[in-house]
Design a protein around this motif. Structure first.
Motif, PDB file in Angstrom:
ATOM      1  N   SER A 151      -5.922   2.003  -9.529  1.00  0.00           N
ATOM      2  CA  SER A 151      -5.024   1.081 -10.239  1.00  0.00           C
ATOM      3  C   SER A 151      -3.731   0.892  -9.454  1.00  0.00           C
ATOM      4  CB  SER A 151      -4.720   1.613 -11.642  1.00  0.00           C
ATOM      5  OG  SER A 151      -5.889   1.716 -12.414  1.00  0.00           O
ATOM      6  N   GLY A 152      -3.183   1.995  -8.945  1.00  0.00           N
ATOM      7  CA  GLY A 152      -1.956   1.916  -8.169  1.00  0.00           C
ATOM      8  C   GLY A 152      -2.131   1.095  -6.900  1.00  0.00           C
ATOM      9  N   LEU A 153      -3.252   1.299  -6.209  1.00  0.00           N
ATOM     10  CA  LEU A 153      -3.513   0.537  -4.985  1.00  0.00           C
ATOM     11  C   LEU A 153      -3.692  -0.945  -5.294  1.00  0.00           C
ATOM     12  CD1 LEU A 153      -5.975   3.003  -3.198  1.00  0.00           C
ATOM     13  CD2 LEU A 153      -3.598   2.534  -2.575  1.00  0.00           C
ATOM     14  N   ILE A 154      -4.379  -1.250  -6.396  1.00  0.00           N
ATOM     15  CA  ILE A 154      -4.544  -2.648  -6.804  1.00  0.00           C
ATOM     16  C   ILE A 154      -3.193  -3.297  -7.046  1.00  0.00           C
ATOM     17  CG2 ILE A 154      -5.339  -4.114  -8.711  1.00  0.00           C
ATOM     18  CD1 ILE A 154      -7.754  -2.152  -8.945  1.00  0.00           C
ATOM     19  N   LEU A 155      -2.301  -2.591  -7.723  1.00  0.00           N
ATOM     20  CA  LEU A 155      -0.981  -3.148  -8.040  1.00  0.00           C
ATOM     21  C   LEU A 155      -0.097  -3.268  -6.803  1.00  0.00           C
ATOM     22  CD1 LEU A 155      -0.409  -1.261 -11.406  1.00  0.00           C
ATOM     23  CD2 LEU A 155      -0.847  -3.714 -11.109  1.00  0.00           C
ATOM     24  N   ILE A 156      -0.251  -2.363  -5.848  1.00  0.00           N
ATOM     25  CA  ILE A 156       0.510  -2.479  -4.595  1.00  0.00           C
ATOM     26  C   ILE A 156       0.099  -3.749  -3.853  1.00  0.00           C
ATOM     27  CG2 ILE A 156       0.861  -1.515  -2.285  1.00  0.00           C
ATOM     28  CD1 ILE A 156       0.795   1.256  -3.470  1.00  0.00           C
ATOM     29  N   VAL A 157      -1.211  -3.941  -3.679  1.00  0.00           N
ATOM     30  CA  VAL A 157      -1.660  -5.089  -2.879  1.00  0.00           C
ATOM     31  C   VAL A 157      -1.430  -6.408  -3.616  1.00  0.00           C
ATOM     32  CG1 VAL A 157      -3.332  -3.696  -1.612  1.00  0.00           C
ATOM     33  CG2 VAL A 157      -4.064  -4.910  -3.678  1.00  0.00           C
ATOM     34  N   LYS A 158      -1.293  -6.355  -4.952  1.00  0.00           N
ATOM     35  CA  LYS A 158      -0.991  -7.577  -5.715  1.00  0.00           C
ATOM     36  C   LYS A 158       0.515  -7.751  -5.910  1.00  0.00           C
ATOM     37  CE  LYS A 158      -3.850  -8.993  -8.874  1.00  0.00           C
ATOM     38  NZ  LYS A 158      -4.706  -9.144 -10.092  1.00  0.00           N
ATOM     39  N   ASN A 159       1.293  -6.811  -5.327  1.00  0.00           N
ATOM     40  CA  ASN A 159       2.762  -6.884  -5.363  1.00  0.00           C
ATOM     41  C   ASN A 159       3.309  -6.903  -6.793  1.00  0.00           C
ATOM     42  OD1 ASN A 159       5.239  -6.871  -4.049  1.00  0.00           O
ATOM     43  ND2 ASN A 159       5.392  -9.102  -4.024  1.00  0.00           N
ATOM     44  N   ARG A 160       2.765  -6.026  -7.633  1.00  0.00           N
ATOM     45  CA  ARG A 160       3.209  -5.909  -9.016  1.00  0.00           C
ATOM     46  C   ARG A 160       4.050  -4.636  -9.139  1.00  0.00           C
ATOM     47  NH1 ARG A 160      -0.026  -8.528 -12.644  1.00  0.00           N
ATOM     48  NH2 ARG A 160       1.618  -7.959 -14.120  1.00  0.00           N
ATOM     49  N   LEU A 181       0.849   7.871  -4.060  1.00  0.00           N
ATOM     50  CA  LEU A 181       1.040   6.467  -4.429  1.00  0.00           C
ATOM     51  C   LEU A 181       2.469   5.974  -4.188  1.00  0.00           C
ATOM     52  CD1 LEU A 181      -1.125   6.019  -7.652  1.00  0.00           C
ATOM     53  CD2 LEU A 181      -1.360   4.782  -5.492  1.00  0.00           C
ATOM     54  N   PRO A 182       3.504   6.652  -4.729  1.00  0.00           N
ATOM     55  CA  PRO A 182       4.860   6.155  -4.451  1.00  0.00           C
ATOM     56  C   PRO A 182       5.224   6.191  -2.970  1.00  0.00           C
ATOM     57  CG  PRO A 182       4.927   8.227  -5.699  1.00  0.00           C
ATOM     58  CD  PRO A 182       3.515   7.743  -5.720  1.00  0.00           C
ATOM     59  N   LEU A 183       4.664   7.157  -2.247  1.00  0.00           N
ATOM     60  CA  LEU A 183       4.913   7.210  -0.802  1.00  0.00           C
ATOM     61  C   LEU A 183       4.342   5.973  -0.115  1.00  0.00           C
ATOM     62  CD1 LEU A 183       5.957   8.993   1.572  1.00  0.00           C
ATOM     63  CD2 LEU A 183       3.614   9.830   1.782  1.00  0.00           C
ATOM     64  N   LEU A 184       3.130   5.591  -0.479  1.00  0.00           N
ATOM     65  CA  LEU A 184       2.520   4.385   0.097  1.00  0.00           C
ATOM     66  C   LEU A 184       3.307   3.146  -0.291  1.00  0.00           C
ATOM     67  CD1 LEU A 184      -1.272   5.141  -0.549  1.00  0.00           C
ATOM     68  CD2 LEU A 184      -0.056   5.253   1.629  1.00  0.00           C
ATOM     69  N   TYR A 185       3.800   3.124  -1.525  1.00  0.00           N
ATOM     70  CA  TYR A 185       4.592   1.975  -1.975  1.00  0.00           C
ATOM     71  C   TYR A 185       5.856   1.837  -1.125  1.00  0.00           C
ATOM     72  CZ  TYR A 185       7.137  -1.239  -4.980  1.00  0.00           C
ATOM     73  OH  TYR A 185       7.821  -2.334  -5.451  1.00  0.00           O
ATOM     74  N   SER A 189       4.471  -1.346   0.882  1.00  0.00           N
ATOM     75  CA  SER A 189       4.445  -2.450  -0.080  1.00  0.00           C
ATOM     76  C   SER A 189       5.213  -3.653   0.480  1.00  0.00           C
ATOM     77  CB  SER A 189       5.051  -2.017  -1.409  1.00  0.00           C
ATOM     78  OG  SER A 189       6.457  -1.917  -1.308  1.00  0.00           O
ATOM     79  N   GLN A 190       5.009  -4.805  -0.165  1.00  0.00           N
ATOM     80  CA  GLN A 190       5.699  -6.025   0.242  1.00  0.00           C
ATOM     81  C   GLN A 190       7.090  -6.137  -0.385  1.00  0.00           C
ATOM     82  OE1 GLN A 190       3.074  -9.547  -0.207  1.00  0.00           O
ATOM     83  NE2 GLN A 190       1.411  -8.092  -0.585  1.00  0.00           N
ATOM     84  N   ASP A 191       7.464  -5.186  -1.201  1.00  0.00           N
ATOM     85  CA  ASP A 191       8.752  -5.211  -1.893  1.00  0.00           C
ATOM     86  C   ASP A 191       9.897  -5.139  -0.878  1.00  0.00           C
ATOM     87  OD1 ASP A 191      10.857  -5.030  -3.631  1.00  0.00           O
ATOM     88  OD2 ASP A 191      10.099  -3.306  -4.738  1.00  0.00           O
ATOM     89  N   LYS A 192      10.779  -6.152  -0.879  1.00  0.00           N
ATOM     90  CA  LYS A 192      11.895  -6.203   0.067  1.00  0.00           C
ATOM     91  C   LYS A 192      13.194  -5.640  -0.526  1.00  0.00           C
ATOM     92  CE  LYS A 192       9.189  -8.309   2.945  1.00  0.00           C
ATOM     93  NZ  LYS A 192       8.602  -7.564   4.076  1.00  0.00           N
ATOM     94  N   ARG A 196      15.169  -1.041  -5.388  1.00  0.00           N
ATOM     95  CA  ARG A 196      14.004  -0.926  -6.259  1.00  0.00           C
ATOM     96  C   ARG A 196      12.948  -0.019  -5.635  1.00  0.00           C
ATOM     97  NH1 ARG A 196      12.261  -6.487  -7.931  1.00  0.00           N
ATOM     98  NH2 ARG A 196      11.456  -6.606  -5.807  1.00  0.00           N
ATOM     99  N   LYS A 197      12.790  -0.111  -4.318  1.00  0.00           N
ATOM    100  CA  LYS A 197      11.843   0.760  -3.630  1.00  0.00           C
ATOM    101  C   LYS A 197      12.191   2.230  -3.832  1.00  0.00           C
ATOM    102  CE  LYS A 197       9.398  -1.304   0.259  1.00  0.00           C
ATOM    103  NZ  LYS A 197       9.211  -1.280   1.710  1.00  0.00           N
ATOM    104  N   PHE A 198      13.479   2.565  -3.661  1.00  0.00           N
ATOM    105  CA  PHE A 198      13.906   3.948  -3.850  1.00  0.00           C
ATOM    106  C   PHE A 198      13.695   4.393  -5.300  1.00  0.00           C
ATOM    107  CE2 PHE A 198      16.197   3.704   0.232  1.00  0.00           C
ATOM    108  CZ  PHE A 198      15.915   4.966   0.724  1.00  0.00           C
ATOM    109  N   LEU A 199      13.985   3.511  -6.236  1.00  0.00           N
ATOM    110  CA  LEU A 199      13.824   3.839  -7.655  1.00  0.00           C
ATOM    111  C   LEU A 199      12.354   4.095  -7.987  1.00  0.00           C
ATOM    112  CD1 LEU A 199      15.185   3.968 -10.507  1.00  0.00           C
ATOM    113  CD2 LEU A 199      14.558   1.561 -10.744  1.00  0.00           C
ATOM    114  N   ILE A 200      11.486   3.170  -7.584  1.00  0.00           N
ATOM    115  CA  ILE A 200      10.065   3.277  -7.907  1.00  0.00           C
ATOM    116  C   ILE A 200       9.418   4.460  -7.190  1.00  0.00           C
ATOM    117  CG2 ILE A 200       7.841   2.099  -7.581  1.00  0.00           C
ATOM    118  CD1 ILE A 200       9.249  -0.519  -8.228  1.00  0.00           C
ATOM    119  N   THR A 201       9.902   4.773  -6.002  1.00  0.00           N
ATOM    120  CA  THR A 201       9.368   5.909  -5.260  1.00  0.00           C
ATOM    121  C   THR A 201       9.930   7.223  -5.770  1.00  0.00           C
ATOM    122  OG1 THR A 201       9.139   4.546  -3.266  1.00  0.00           O
ATOM    123  CG2 THR A 201       9.119   6.933  -2.966  1.00  0.00           C
ATOM    124  N   GLY A 202      11.216   7.236  -6.089  1.00  0.00           N
ATOM    125  CA  GLY A 202      11.886   8.487  -6.405  1.00  0.00           C
ATOM    126  C   GLY A 202      11.628   9.035  -7.793  1.00  0.00           C
TER     127      GLY A 202
END
Length: 400
Positions: A151-160, A181-185, A189-192, A196-202
Protein backbone atom coordinates in the motif's frame (compact mmCIF):
# COMPACT_ATOMS: atom_id res chain seq x y z
CA UNK A 1 -9.56 -12.33 -18.95
CA UNK A 2 -10.68 -9.13 -17.25
CA UNK A 3 -8.82 -7.74 -14.24
CA UNK A 4 -11.72 -8.75 -12.00
CA UNK A 5 -11.30 -12.39 -13.02
CA UNK A 6 -7.57 -12.20 -12.29
CA UNK A 7 -8.33 -10.87 -8.80
CA UNK A 8 -10.76 -13.73 -8.15
CA UNK A 9 -8.23 -16.32 -9.32
CA UNK A 10 -5.50 -14.74 -7.20
CA UNK A 11 -7.79 -14.90 -4.15
CA UNK A 12 -8.41 -18.59 -4.81
CA UNK A 13 -4.69 -19.34 -5.25
CA UNK A 14 -3.80 -17.32 -2.14
CA UNK A 15 -6.37 -19.20 -0.07
CA UNK A 16 -5.11 -22.52 -1.46
CA UNK A 17 -1.50 -21.65 -0.59
CA UNK A 18 -2.57 -20.61 2.91
CA UNK A 19 -4.42 -23.86 3.59
CA UNK A 20 -1.70 -25.95 1.94
CA UNK A 21 0.92 -24.36 4.18
CA UNK A 22 -1.11 -25.15 7.27
CA UNK A 23 -3.10 -28.31 6.59
CA UNK A 24 -0.64 -30.26 4.42
CA UNK A 25 2.80 -28.82 5.18
CA UNK A 26 2.46 -28.75 8.96
CA UNK A 27 1.90 -25.03 9.53
CA UNK A 28 1.06 -23.93 13.05
CA UNK A 29 -2.42 -22.75 12.11
CA UNK A 30 -3.47 -26.34 11.43
CA UNK A 31 -4.75 -26.69 15.00
CA UNK A 32 -5.30 -24.77 18.22
CA UNK A 33 -2.58 -26.85 19.85
CA UNK A 34 0.03 -25.83 17.29
CA UNK A 35 -1.04 -22.18 17.45
CA UNK A 36 -0.67 -22.34 21.23
CA UNK A 37 2.95 -23.42 20.89
CA UNK A 38 3.65 -20.58 18.45
CA UNK A 39 2.12 -17.85 20.62
CA UNK A 40 3.28 -19.50 23.85
CA UNK A 41 -0.19 -20.02 25.32
CA UNK A 42 -2.16 -23.11 26.44
CA UNK A 43 -4.37 -24.55 23.71
CA UNK A 44 -7.45 -24.21 25.92
CA UNK A 45 -6.75 -20.52 26.65
CA UNK A 46 -5.14 -19.14 23.49
CA UNK A 47 -6.60 -15.73 24.29
CA UNK A 48 -3.82 -15.26 26.85
CA UNK A 49 -1.57 -14.58 23.82
CA UNK A 50 1.54 -14.61 26.03
CA UNK A 51 3.94 -14.01 23.15
CA UNK A 52 2.95 -10.34 22.89
CA UNK A 53 4.07 -9.70 26.48
CA UNK A 54 7.67 -10.25 25.41
CA UNK A 55 9.99 -7.91 23.51
CA UNK A 56 10.22 -7.24 20.63
CA UNK A 57 6.78 -8.73 19.89
CA UNK A 58 5.02 -6.45 22.38
CA UNK A 59 5.98 -3.41 20.30
CA UNK A 60 4.28 -4.85 17.20
CA UNK A 61 0.84 -4.00 18.44
CA UNK A 62 -1.22 -3.74 15.25
CA UNK A 63 -1.83 -7.37 14.31
CA UNK A 64 -2.36 -8.55 17.88
CA UNK A 65 -4.81 -5.67 18.48
CA UNK A 66 -6.82 -6.61 15.37
CA UNK A 67 -6.98 -10.27 16.38
CA UNK A 68 -7.86 -9.69 20.03
CA UNK A 69 -10.38 -6.93 19.28
CA UNK A 70 -12.31 -9.05 16.78
CA UNK A 71 -12.16 -12.01 19.18
CA UNK A 72 -13.57 -9.96 22.05
CA UNK A 73 -16.26 -8.53 19.78
CA UNK A 74 -17.46 -11.83 18.31
CA UNK A 75 -16.75 -14.49 20.92
CA UNK A 76 -17.04 -15.18 24.61
CA UNK A 77 -13.97 -14.05 26.54
CA UNK A 78 -13.10 -17.65 27.52
CA UNK A 79 -13.67 -19.21 24.10
CA UNK A 80 -10.25 -20.50 23.05
CA UNK A 81 -11.59 -21.86 19.76
CA UNK A 82 -13.01 -18.42 19.01
CA UNK A 83 -9.54 -16.92 19.39
CA UNK A 84 -8.11 -19.61 17.11
CA UNK A 85 -10.67 -18.86 14.40
CA UNK A 86 -10.11 -15.12 14.75
CA UNK A 87 -6.33 -15.48 14.43
CA UNK A 88 -6.62 -17.85 11.47
CA UNK A 89 -9.25 -15.77 9.66
CA UNK A 90 -7.22 -12.56 9.87
CA UNK A 91 -4.07 -14.38 8.76
CA UNK A 92 -5.88 -15.70 5.70
CA UNK A 93 -7.45 -12.30 4.98
CA UNK A 94 -4.08 -10.56 4.97
CA UNK A 95 -2.46 -13.20 2.74
CA UNK A 96 -5.27 -12.73 0.21
CA UNK A 97 -5.20 -8.92 0.51
CA UNK A 98 -1.41 -8.80 0.09
CA UNK A 99 -1.63 -10.89 -3.07
CA UNK A 100 -4.28 -8.62 -4.61
CA UNK A 101 -2.39 -5.47 -3.65
CA UNK A 102 0.77 -6.88 -5.20
CA UNK A 103 -1.06 -7.67 -8.44
CA UNK A 104 -2.31 -4.07 -8.52
CA UNK A 105 1.19 -2.74 -7.84
CA UNK A 106 2.53 -4.77 -10.76
CA UNK A 107 -0.15 -3.41 -13.12
CA UNK A 108 0.90 0.11 -12.10
CA UNK A 109 4.39 -0.80 -13.31
CA UNK A 110 2.99 -1.22 -16.81
CA UNK A 111 3.08 -5.00 -16.94
CA UNK A 112 0.37 -6.81 -18.84
CA UNK A 113 -2.34 -8.53 -16.82
CA UNK A 114 -0.74 -11.87 -17.65
CA UNK A 115 2.71 -10.82 -16.39
CA UNK A 116 1.19 -9.16 -13.32
CA UNK A 117 -0.68 -12.39 -12.59
CA UNK A 118 2.58 -14.32 -12.98
CA UNK A 119 4.23 -11.95 -10.51
CA UNK A 120 1.42 -12.43 -7.98
CA UNK A 121 1.74 -16.21 -8.36
CA UNK A 122 5.51 -15.99 -7.84
CA UNK A 123 4.88 -13.99 -4.67
CA UNK A 124 2.56 -16.74 -3.39
CA UNK A 125 4.59 -19.76 -4.48
CA UNK A 126 8.08 -18.79 -3.31
CA UNK A 127 9.09 -20.46 -0.01
CA UNK A 128 8.46 -17.50 2.35
CA UNK A 129 4.72 -17.79 1.66
CA UNK A 130 4.37 -21.39 0.51
CA UNK A 131 5.78 -22.65 3.82
CA UNK A 132 5.08 -19.46 5.74
CA UNK A 133 3.60 -20.98 8.88
CA UNK A 134 6.18 -23.67 9.50
CA UNK A 135 9.23 -23.58 11.76
CA UNK A 136 11.59 -21.70 11.47
CA UNK A 137 9.77 -19.11 9.31
CA UNK A 138 7.42 -18.09 12.16
CA UNK A 139 5.04 -16.00 10.08
CA UNK A 140 2.79 -13.94 12.35
CA UNK A 141 2.00 -10.31 11.50
CA UNK A 142 4.00 -10.53 8.28
CA UNK A 143 1.13 -10.79 5.74
CA UNK A 144 -0.29 -7.62 7.30
CA UNK A 145 3.16 -6.05 6.96
CA UNK A 146 3.21 -7.01 3.26
CA UNK A 147 -0.19 -5.33 2.83
CA UNK A 148 1.14 -2.15 4.42
CA UNK A 149 4.37 -2.28 2.40
CA UNK A 150 2.54 -2.70 -0.92
CA UNK A 151 0.00 0.00 0.00
CA UNK A 152 2.81 2.39 0.89
CA UNK A 153 4.66 1.69 -2.36
CA UNK A 154 1.45 2.20 -4.36
CA UNK A 155 0.89 5.57 -2.69
CA UNK A 156 4.51 6.66 -3.24
CA UNK A 157 4.40 5.96 -6.98
CA UNK A 158 0.97 7.64 -7.24
CA UNK A 159 2.36 10.66 -5.35
CA UNK A 160 -0.30 10.54 -2.63
CA UNK A 161 1.62 12.16 0.24
CA UNK A 162 -0.92 12.33 3.07
CA UNK A 163 -2.51 8.90 2.55
CA UNK A 164 1.05 7.57 2.49
CA UNK A 165 1.74 9.35 5.78
CA UNK A 166 -1.17 7.50 7.38
CA UNK A 167 0.04 4.16 6.02
CA UNK A 168 3.59 4.86 7.27
CA UNK A 169 2.24 5.58 10.78
CA UNK A 170 0.25 2.34 10.72
CA UNK A 171 3.39 0.52 9.53
CA UNK A 172 5.31 1.71 12.59
CA UNK A 173 2.67 0.00 14.73
CA UNK A 174 2.96 -3.24 12.77
CA UNK A 175 6.69 -3.97 12.80
CA UNK A 176 9.92 -2.00 12.86
CA UNK A 177 11.12 -3.12 9.43
CA UNK A 178 8.34 -1.06 7.82
CA UNK A 179 10.30 2.08 8.67
CA UNK A 180 11.78 1.32 5.27
CA UNK A 181 8.71 3.04 3.80
CA UNK A 182 9.35 6.58 5.13
CA UNK A 183 13.01 6.21 4.19
CA UNK A 184 12.05 5.40 0.59
CA UNK A 185 9.61 8.30 0.59
CA UNK A 186 12.29 10.75 1.68
CA UNK A 187 14.85 9.74 -0.94
CA UNK A 188 12.75 8.64 -3.90
CA UNK A 189 9.28 10.23 -3.81
CA UNK A 190 8.25 12.99 -6.22
CA UNK A 191 7.38 15.29 -3.30
CA UNK A 192 9.30 18.57 -3.74
CA UNK A 193 8.23 20.06 -0.39
CA UNK A 194 11.21 19.48 1.91
CA UNK A 195 9.32 20.37 5.11
CA UNK A 196 6.55 17.91 4.28
CA UNK A 197 9.14 15.27 3.42
CA UNK A 198 10.78 15.64 6.83
CA UNK A 199 7.39 15.54 8.56
CA UNK A 200 6.14 12.45 6.72
CA UNK A 201 9.47 10.68 7.18
CA UNK A 202 10.13 11.72 10.75
CA UNK A 203 6.83 11.19 12.56
CA UNK A 204 6.55 7.43 11.93
CA UNK A 205 10.08 7.10 13.33
CA UNK A 206 9.11 9.19 16.36
CA UNK A 207 6.06 6.99 16.92
CA UNK A 208 8.25 3.89 16.78
CA UNK A 209 10.62 5.39 19.36
CA UNK A 210 7.76 6.46 21.66
CA UNK A 211 6.38 2.93 21.69
CA UNK A 212 9.67 1.68 23.08
CA UNK A 213 10.08 4.53 25.54
CA UNK A 214 6.65 4.42 27.18
CA UNK A 215 5.75 0.73 27.05
CA UNK A 216 6.96 -1.42 29.93
CA UNK A 217 10.56 -2.47 29.37
CA UNK A 218 11.14 -6.19 28.82
CA UNK A 219 14.73 -7.41 28.53
CA UNK A 220 15.66 -9.45 25.48
CA UNK A 221 18.85 -10.28 23.61
CA UNK A 222 18.78 -7.93 20.64
CA UNK A 223 22.00 -9.52 19.31
CA UNK A 224 20.69 -13.10 19.30
CA UNK A 225 20.08 -13.01 15.55
CA UNK A 226 23.45 -11.42 14.82
CA UNK A 227 25.26 -14.15 16.76
CA UNK A 228 23.23 -16.89 15.04
CA UNK A 229 24.00 -15.47 11.60
CA UNK A 230 27.70 -15.25 12.41
CA UNK A 231 27.78 -18.81 13.70
CA UNK A 232 25.85 -20.31 10.78
CA UNK A 233 27.26 -18.78 7.56
CA UNK A 234 26.29 -21.81 5.46
CA UNK A 235 22.65 -21.45 6.54
CA UNK A 236 22.75 -17.70 5.87
CA UNK A 237 23.82 -18.37 2.28
CA UNK A 238 21.34 -21.23 1.90
CA UNK A 239 18.32 -19.32 3.17
CA UNK A 240 19.21 -16.18 1.18
CA UNK A 241 19.24 -18.34 -1.96
CA UNK A 242 16.07 -20.20 -1.01
CA UNK A 243 14.08 -17.02 -0.44
CA UNK A 244 14.10 -16.01 -4.13
CA UNK A 245 16.24 -18.81 -5.68
CA UNK A 246 16.40 -18.37 -9.51
CA UNK A 247 14.98 -14.84 -9.28
CA UNK A 248 18.29 -13.70 -7.83
CA UNK A 249 19.80 -14.18 -11.31
CA UNK A 250 17.86 -11.36 -13.04
CA UNK A 251 18.68 -9.17 -10.03
CA UNK A 252 22.40 -9.87 -10.53
CA UNK A 253 22.11 -9.11 -14.26
CA UNK A 254 20.27 -5.90 -13.40
CA UNK A 255 23.00 -4.84 -10.96
CA UNK A 256 25.68 -5.53 -13.59
CA UNK A 257 23.95 -3.02 -15.87
CA UNK A 258 22.44 -0.84 -13.15
CA UNK A 259 23.52 2.58 -14.43
CA UNK A 260 22.68 2.03 -18.08
CA UNK A 261 19.36 0.34 -17.24
CA UNK A 262 18.30 3.27 -15.05
CA UNK A 263 19.29 5.78 -17.73
CA UNK A 264 17.40 3.86 -20.43
CA UNK A 265 14.16 3.37 -18.45
CA UNK A 266 11.28 5.64 -19.48
CA UNK A 267 8.57 4.26 -17.18
CA UNK A 268 8.61 6.51 -14.07
CA UNK A 269 7.21 3.87 -11.73
CA UNK A 270 9.68 1.20 -12.81
CA UNK A 271 12.39 3.82 -12.49
CA UNK A 272 11.41 4.33 -8.85
CA UNK A 273 11.89 0.61 -8.16
CA UNK A 274 15.14 0.48 -10.13
CA UNK A 275 16.63 3.48 -8.30
CA UNK A 276 15.48 2.37 -4.87
CA UNK A 277 16.49 -1.28 -5.29
CA UNK A 278 20.03 -0.91 -3.95
CA UNK A 279 18.94 0.83 -0.75
CA UNK A 280 15.85 -1.35 -0.23
CA UNK A 281 17.49 -4.73 -0.78
CA UNK A 282 20.71 -3.65 0.92
CA UNK A 283 18.90 -2.49 4.06
CA UNK A 284 16.69 -5.58 4.19
CA UNK A 285 19.73 -7.87 3.97
CA UNK A 286 21.72 -5.78 6.46
CA UNK A 287 19.00 -5.34 9.10
CA UNK A 288 18.12 -9.03 8.92
CA UNK A 289 21.78 -9.88 9.47
CA UNK A 290 22.15 -7.49 12.40
CA UNK A 291 18.82 -7.93 14.14
CA UNK A 292 17.02 -10.90 12.61
CA UNK A 293 17.74 -14.52 11.82
CA UNK A 294 18.23 -15.50 8.21
CA UNK A 295 16.32 -18.78 8.49
CA UNK A 296 13.21 -16.67 9.22
CA UNK A 297 12.96 -15.94 5.50
CA UNK A 298 9.76 -13.92 5.99
CA UNK A 299 12.07 -11.04 6.98
CA UNK A 300 13.91 -11.15 3.65
CA UNK A 301 10.59 -11.25 1.80
CA UNK A 302 10.08 -7.52 2.26
CA UNK A 303 12.34 -7.30 -0.79
CA UNK A 304 9.82 -9.19 -2.94
CA UNK A 305 8.54 -6.09 -4.83
CA UNK A 306 12.01 -5.24 -6.11
CA UNK A 307 13.13 -8.79 -6.88
CA UNK A 308 9.90 -9.78 -8.65
CA UNK A 309 9.56 -6.50 -10.59
CA UNK A 310 13.15 -6.75 -11.84
CA UNK A 311 12.54 -10.40 -12.78
CA UNK A 312 9.32 -9.55 -14.66
CA UNK A 313 11.11 -6.83 -16.62
CA UNK A 314 13.68 -9.44 -17.62
CA UNK A 315 10.95 -11.90 -18.62
CA UNK A 316 9.10 -9.17 -20.52
CA UNK A 317 12.22 -8.43 -22.55
CA UNK A 318 13.63 -11.95 -23.03
CA UNK A 319 10.64 -14.23 -22.45
CA UNK A 320 10.24 -15.36 -26.06
CA UNK A 321 13.93 -16.20 -26.38
CA UNK A 322 13.89 -18.12 -23.09
CA UNK A 323 10.81 -20.07 -24.18
CA UNK A 324 12.30 -20.99 -27.56
CA UNK A 325 15.48 -22.19 -25.89
CA UNK A 326 13.69 -24.30 -23.29
CA UNK A 327 11.49 -26.07 -25.85
CA UNK A 328 14.49 -27.20 -27.93
CA UNK A 329 15.25 -30.94 -27.98
CA UNK A 330 18.64 -30.65 -26.27
CA UNK A 331 17.22 -28.49 -23.52
CA UNK A 332 14.38 -30.93 -22.88
CA UNK A 333 16.97 -33.69 -22.48
CA UNK A 334 18.82 -31.45 -20.03
CA UNK A 335 15.60 -30.94 -18.05
CA UNK A 336 14.97 -34.69 -17.87
CA UNK A 337 18.53 -35.28 -16.62
CA UNK A 338 18.11 -32.56 -13.99
CA UNK A 339 14.85 -34.09 -12.76
CA UNK A 340 16.38 -37.56 -12.59
CA UNK A 341 19.43 -36.24 -10.75
CA UNK A 342 17.22 -34.31 -8.33
CA UNK A 343 15.14 -37.41 -7.58
CA UNK A 344 18.28 -39.43 -6.87
CA UNK A 345 19.79 -36.66 -4.74
CA UNK A 346 16.56 -36.32 -2.75
CA UNK A 347 16.40 -40.05 -2.06
CA UNK A 348 20.02 -40.07 -0.82
CA UNK A 349 19.56 -37.05 1.45
CA UNK A 350 16.34 -38.39 2.97
CA UNK A 351 17.96 -41.80 3.49
CA UNK A 352 20.91 -40.34 5.41
CA UNK A 353 19.04 -37.38 6.91
CA UNK A 354 19.80 -38.29 10.52
CA UNK A 355 23.52 -38.51 9.77
CA UNK A 356 23.60 -35.25 7.81
CA UNK A 357 21.48 -33.05 10.07
CA UNK A 358 21.83 -32.77 13.82
CA UNK A 359 18.55 -31.97 15.60
CA UNK A 360 18.41 -28.51 17.23
CA UNK A 361 16.35 -27.24 20.12
CA UNK A 362 13.39 -26.46 17.83
CA UNK A 363 11.11 -29.06 16.26
CA UNK A 364 11.97 -28.21 12.65
CA UNK A 365 10.40 -30.38 9.91
CA UNK A 366 13.72 -31.11 8.21
CA UNK A 367 12.21 -33.57 5.70
CA UNK A 368 9.89 -30.81 4.44
CA UNK A 369 12.73 -28.32 4.10
CA UNK A 370 14.87 -30.88 2.31
CA UNK A 371 12.13 -31.60 -0.23
CA UNK A 372 11.34 -27.89 -0.75
CA UNK A 373 15.03 -27.02 -1.09
CA UNK A 374 15.69 -29.75 -3.66
CA UNK A 375 12.60 -28.73 -5.69
CA UNK A 376 13.57 -25.07 -5.85
CA UNK A 377 17.23 -25.87 -6.45
CA UNK A 378 16.19 -28.09 -9.37
CA UNK A 379 13.97 -25.35 -10.83
CA UNK A 380 16.91 -22.93 -10.56
CA UNK A 381 19.27 -25.41 -12.20
CA UNK A 382 16.83 -26.03 -15.05
CA UNK A 383 16.37 -22.31 -15.78
CA UNK A 384 19.95 -21.20 -15.16
CA UNK A 385 21.38 -21.92 -18.66
CA UNK A 386 18.46 -20.32 -20.49
CA UNK A 387 18.45 -17.12 -18.43
CA UNK A 388 22.22 -16.81 -18.54
CA UNK A 389 22.62 -17.51 -22.26
CA UNK A 390 19.95 -14.96 -23.14
CA UNK A 391 21.71 -12.31 -21.05
CA UNK A 392 25.11 -12.82 -22.67
CA UNK A 393 23.57 -13.19 -26.10
CA UNK A 394 22.04 -9.76 -25.62
CA UNK A 395 25.10 -8.19 -23.97
CA UNK A 396 25.51 -5.63 -26.75
CA UNK A 397 22.43 -3.86 -25.39
CA UNK A 398 23.08 -1.37 -22.63
CA UNK A 399 20.10 -2.27 -20.42
CA UNK A 400 19.70 -5.69 -18.87
Amino acid sequence: MSKQVYYVVICIIASSVFFTSNQFLGGYLSSAEHLGKEIQSPKDSLYQYKLIRKAPFKYRILFSSIVTSSFELLFDSNDSNGFYYSYKAWSLAFVVAASCLFFYLLTLNGFSDQLSFLGACLFLLLPPLLIAYTVPVHTREDPLAYCILFSGLILIVKNRSWPFFLVALIGALCRETLLLLPLLYFFFSQDKNILRKFLITGLPCVLWILLRLFMEKTPYDSLEGFHWNNNNPEQVVGFVFLTYNILWLPVIFFLLKFKTTVLAEKNAIRLFFFKSSLIALGLILLTTYLGGIYNEIRLLYLGAPWVIIISLVYIEKHGNDIYEMIRSRNYLIFIVLCLAGAGYLLSIILKYQQDLIKPGKYNIPYHLWIVISVIYFTVSLVLLPALTKVFFKDKQHESF
